[in-house]
Design an enzyme around this catalytic site. Sequence first.
Site, PDB file in Angstrom:
ATOM      1  N   GLY A 226       0.734  -1.147  -0.124  1.00  0.00           N
ATOM      2  CA  GLY A 226      -0.078  -0.073   0.054  1.00  0.00           C
ATOM      3  C   GLY A 226       0.864   1.246   0.047  1.00  0.00           C
ATOM      4  N   ALA A 227       2.033   1.216  -0.709  1.00  0.00           N
ATOM      5  CA  ALA A 227       3.117   2.363  -0.872  1.00  0.00           C
ATOM      6  C   ALA A 227       2.741   3.288  -1.842  1.00  0.00           C
ATOM      7  CB  ALA A 227       4.342   1.870  -0.458  1.00  0.00           C
TER       8      ALA A 227
ATOM      9  N   ASN B 197       1.619  -2.298   5.134  1.00  0.00           N
ATOM     10  CA  ASN B 197       1.112  -0.875   5.517  1.00  0.00           C
ATOM     11  C   ASN B 197      -0.335  -0.836   4.932  1.00  0.00           C
ATOM     12  OD1 ASN B 197       1.202   2.326   5.757  1.00  0.00           O
ATOM     13  ND2 ASN B 197       0.836   1.838   3.576  1.00  0.00           N
TER      14      ASN B 197
ATOM     15  N   SER C 175      -2.781   0.418  14.703  1.00  0.00           N
ATOM     16  CA  SER C 175      -3.142   1.811  14.897  1.00  0.00           C
ATOM     17  C   SER C 175      -3.704   1.774  16.357  1.00  0.00           C
ATOM     18  CB  SER C 175      -4.697   1.908  14.040  1.00  0.00           C
ATOM     19  OG  SER C 175      -5.499   2.865  14.462  1.00  0.00           O
TER      20      SER C 175
ATOM     21  N   TYR D 243     -12.530  -2.476  11.890  1.00  0.00           N
ATOM     22  CA  TYR D 243     -11.225  -2.107  11.737  1.00  0.00           C
ATOM     23  C   TYR D 243     -10.298  -2.335  12.801  1.00  0.00           C
ATOM     24  CZ  TYR D 243      -7.424   1.475  11.036  1.00  0.00           C
ATOM     25  OH  TYR D 243      -6.264   1.976  10.893  1.00  0.00           O
TER      26      TYR D 243
ATOM     27  N   ALA E 157     -10.837  -4.271  15.310  1.00  0.00           N
ATOM     28  CA  ALA E 157     -10.544  -5.712  15.755  1.00  0.00           C
ATOM     29  C   ALA E 157      -9.350  -6.268  14.658  1.00  0.00           C
ATOM     30  CB  ALA E 157     -11.799  -6.463  15.562  1.00  0.00           C
ATOM     31  N   ALA E 158      -9.541  -5.800  13.563  1.00  0.00           N
ATOM     32  CA  ALA E 158      -8.480  -6.503  12.583  1.00  0.00           C
ATOM     33  C   ALA E 158      -7.095  -5.943  12.864  1.00  0.00           C
ATOM     34  CB  ALA E 158      -8.847  -6.137  11.023  1.00  0.00           C
ATOM     35  N   LYS E 159      -7.069  -4.658  13.497  1.00  0.00           N
ATOM     36  CA  LYS E 159      -5.564  -4.152  13.695  1.00  0.00           C
ATOM     37  C   LYS E 159      -5.120  -4.816  14.882  1.00  0.00           C
ATOM     38  CE  LYS E 159      -4.446  -0.916  10.672  1.00  0.00           C
ATOM     39  NZ  LYS E 159      -3.679  -1.127   9.753  1.00  0.00           N
TER      40      LYS E 159
ATOM     41  N   THR F 297       4.719  -3.645  20.608  1.00  0.00           N
ATOM     42  CA  THR F 297       3.639  -2.759  19.855  1.00  0.00           C
ATOM     43  C   THR F 297       4.175  -1.408  20.267  1.00  0.00           C
ATOM     44  OG1 THR F 297       2.195  -4.496  19.757  1.00  0.00           O
ATOM     45  CG2 THR F 297       1.346  -2.066  19.599  1.00  0.00           C
TER      46      THR F 297
HETATM   47  N1  LIG Z   1      -4.473   7.438   8.227  1.00  0.00           N
HETATM   48  C1  LIG Z   1      -4.524   7.300   9.667  1.00  0.00           C
HETATM   49  O1  LIG Z   1      -5.151   8.232  10.308  1.00  0.00           O
HETATM   50  C2  LIG Z   1      -4.107   6.274  10.267  1.00  0.00           C
HETATM   51  C3  LIG Z   1      -3.997   6.019  11.767  1.00  0.00           C
HETATM   52  C4  LIG Z   1      -3.759   4.754  12.307  1.00  0.00           C
HETATM   53  C5  LIG Z   1      -3.229   3.818  11.353  1.00  0.00           C
HETATM   54  N2  LIG Z   1      -3.435   4.132   9.997  1.00  0.00           N
HETATM   55  C6  LIG Z   1      -2.884   2.880   9.218  1.00  0.00           C
HETATM   56  O2  LIG Z   1      -1.677   3.322   8.258  1.00  0.00           O
HETATM   57  C7  LIG Z   1      -1.777   2.671   7.227  1.00  0.00           C
HETATM   58  C8  LIG Z   1      -1.630   3.446   5.920  1.00  0.00           C
HETATM   59  O3  LIG Z   1      -2.813   4.455   6.034  1.00  0.00           O
HETATM   60  P1  LIG Z   1      -2.987   5.642   5.011  1.00  0.00           P
HETATM   61  O4  LIG Z   1      -4.106   6.570   5.485  1.00  0.00           O
HETATM   62  O5  LIG Z   1      -1.608   6.143   4.437  1.00  0.00           O
HETATM   63  O6  LIG Z   1      -3.683   4.636   3.706  1.00  0.00           O
HETATM   64  P2  LIG Z   1      -4.102   5.324   2.302  1.00  0.00           P
HETATM   65  O7  LIG Z   1      -5.656   4.787   2.357  1.00  0.00           O
HETATM   66  O8  LIG Z   1      -4.004   6.762   2.422  1.00  0.00           O
HETATM   67  O9  LIG Z   1      -3.299   4.475   1.409  1.00  0.00           O
HETATM   68  C9  LIG Z   1      -3.128   3.212   1.323  1.00  0.00           C
HETATM   69  C10 LIG Z   1      -3.021   2.588   0.080  1.00  0.00           C
HETATM   70  O10 LIG Z   1      -2.757   1.023   0.063  1.00  0.00           O
HETATM   71  C11 LIG Z   1      -3.480   0.935  -0.919  1.00  0.00           C
HETATM   72  N3  LIG Z   1      -4.285  -0.435  -0.865  1.00  0.00           N
HETATM   73  C12 LIG Z   1      -5.483  -0.543  -0.374  1.00  0.00           C
HETATM   74  N4  LIG Z   1      -5.936  -1.605  -0.366  1.00  0.00           N
HETATM   75  C13 LIG Z   1      -4.833  -2.560  -0.905  1.00  0.00           C
HETATM   76  C14 LIG Z   1      -4.600  -3.603  -1.115  1.00  0.00           C
HETATM   77  N5  LIG Z   1      -5.618  -4.625  -0.795  1.00  0.00           N
HETATM   78  N6  LIG Z   1      -3.382  -4.199  -1.605  1.00  0.00           N
HETATM   79  C15 LIG Z   1      -2.295  -3.536  -1.941  1.00  0.00           C
HETATM   80  N7  LIG Z   1      -2.401  -2.217  -1.766  1.00  0.00           N
HETATM   81  C16 LIG Z   1      -3.746  -1.591  -1.204  1.00  0.00           C
HETATM   82  C17 LIG Z   1      -4.366   1.858  -1.661  1.00  0.00           C
HETATM   83  O11 LIG Z   1      -4.493   1.935  -3.041  1.00  0.00           O
HETATM   84  C18 LIG Z   1      -3.617   3.197  -1.086  1.00  0.00           C
HETATM   85  O12 LIG Z   1      -2.335   3.722  -2.177  1.00  0.00           O
HETATM   86  C19 LIG Z   1      -2.816   1.646   7.250  1.00  0.00           C
HETATM   87  O13 LIG Z   1      -2.402   0.359   7.532  1.00  0.00           O
HETATM   88  C20 LIG Z   1      -3.842   2.208   8.077  1.00  0.00           C
HETATM   89  O14 LIG Z   1      -4.792   1.668   8.639  1.00  0.00           O
HETATM   90  C21 LIG Z   1      -3.724   5.014   9.399  1.00  0.00           C
END
Ligand SMILES: NC(=O)c1ccc[n+]([C@@H]2O[C@H](COP(=O)([O-])OP(=O)(O)OC[C@H]3O[C@@H](n4cnc5c(N)ncnc54)[C@H](O)[C@@H]3O)[C@@H](O)[C@H]2O)c1
Length: 252
Positions: A18-19, A90, A147, A161, A163-165, A242
């Site tokens: 997801g980068a 990610n 998270s 979400y 629960a999955a995290k 963690t």
């Molecule tokens: N944004 C927040 O406030 C927040 C807070 C806590 C944790 N997180 C966690 O941080 C991580 C990144 O969050 P973000 O907000 O940058 O995400 P985002 O939604 O901005 O970007 C995620 C990227 O992952 C890709 N993606 C989605 N599903 C996919 C899949 N099945 N296979 C491959 N790629 C996939 C998407 O196309 C996207 O480019 C996530 O794990 C999220 O749960 C985010």
Amino acid sequence: MHPPGMFDLKGRVALVTGAGQGIGAGIAAHLAAGGARVLVNDVVAEKAAQAAHAIVEAGHSAEPLPFDVTDLAGVLAALSGRAIDIVVNNAGNAGAQPMQPRPFREMDPALWKGPIDVNLNGVMHTTHAVLAGMCERRFGRLITIASGAGVVGLPIGVAPYGAAKAAGISFMRHMAIENAAFGVTANSLALGLMEMADVQDEALVARMARSIPCGRLGTGADIGPACVWLASDEAEWVTGQTIHVNGGSLTS
Ligand SMILES: NC(=O)c1ccc[n+]([C@@H]2O[C@H](COP(=O)([O-])OP(=O)(O)OC[C@H]3O[C@@H](n4cnc5c(N)ncnc54)[C@H](O)[C@@H]3O)[C@@H](O)[C@H]2O)c1
């Protein structure tokens, strides 16, 4: 981005899922700047290509590797034959669909699937694909982006979400213990409120920032260095943890 000689990732191959944007793009950029060759994954091929291109333009090593982490066959096909040293799980949120927060009592069961698939099954899929190789080579770093929602209850309509995290965090702990003797570490970074590509409401962002002791939302530049450290040789004694990276927000 860090003192020369420390946390050197030269010679390592890192996969960041997801980068293509957001935090994952920041993590990929930092691992590459630290010396790793980075496989930039995203389910959207164009995003993976753009993020990898930006890393290469900055003078570092990267390659786009699009696949859907929720599709085990696709993950295995993309990763087979590759010696991967570092995986940062990610890809998260609700997966390819936008998160649709609501109280669980009002939630259609169809909305559970996205968060569970990407945040638990996705993490198990990538781990399954790389773990045997890591153990054979006696070096591996599994890092899962979790998270605060996986650690405490929250009133914001994200129970599946969370629960999955929590499941991802637990899975890392088990991987840490099962594979400690093989030089493989497994840790989670529990993030707080982060800047989001699709949230442009300035008043909302300011309100969220005020709720954080450090006074601002987090970015990939806050998370990337933590991943570089966990991925390094120097972090070999850090496993099963963690680690909260959240600007000082309360987590318990
Ligand atoms: N944004 C927040 O406030 C927040 C807070 C806590 C944790 N997180 C966690 O941080 C991580 C990144 O969050 P973000 O907000 O940058 O995400 P985002 O939604 O901005 O970007 C995620 C990227 O992952 C890709 N993606 C989605 N599903 C996919 C899949 N099945 N296979 C491959 N790629 C996939 C998407 O196309 C996207 O480019 C996530 O794990 C999220 O749960 C985010």
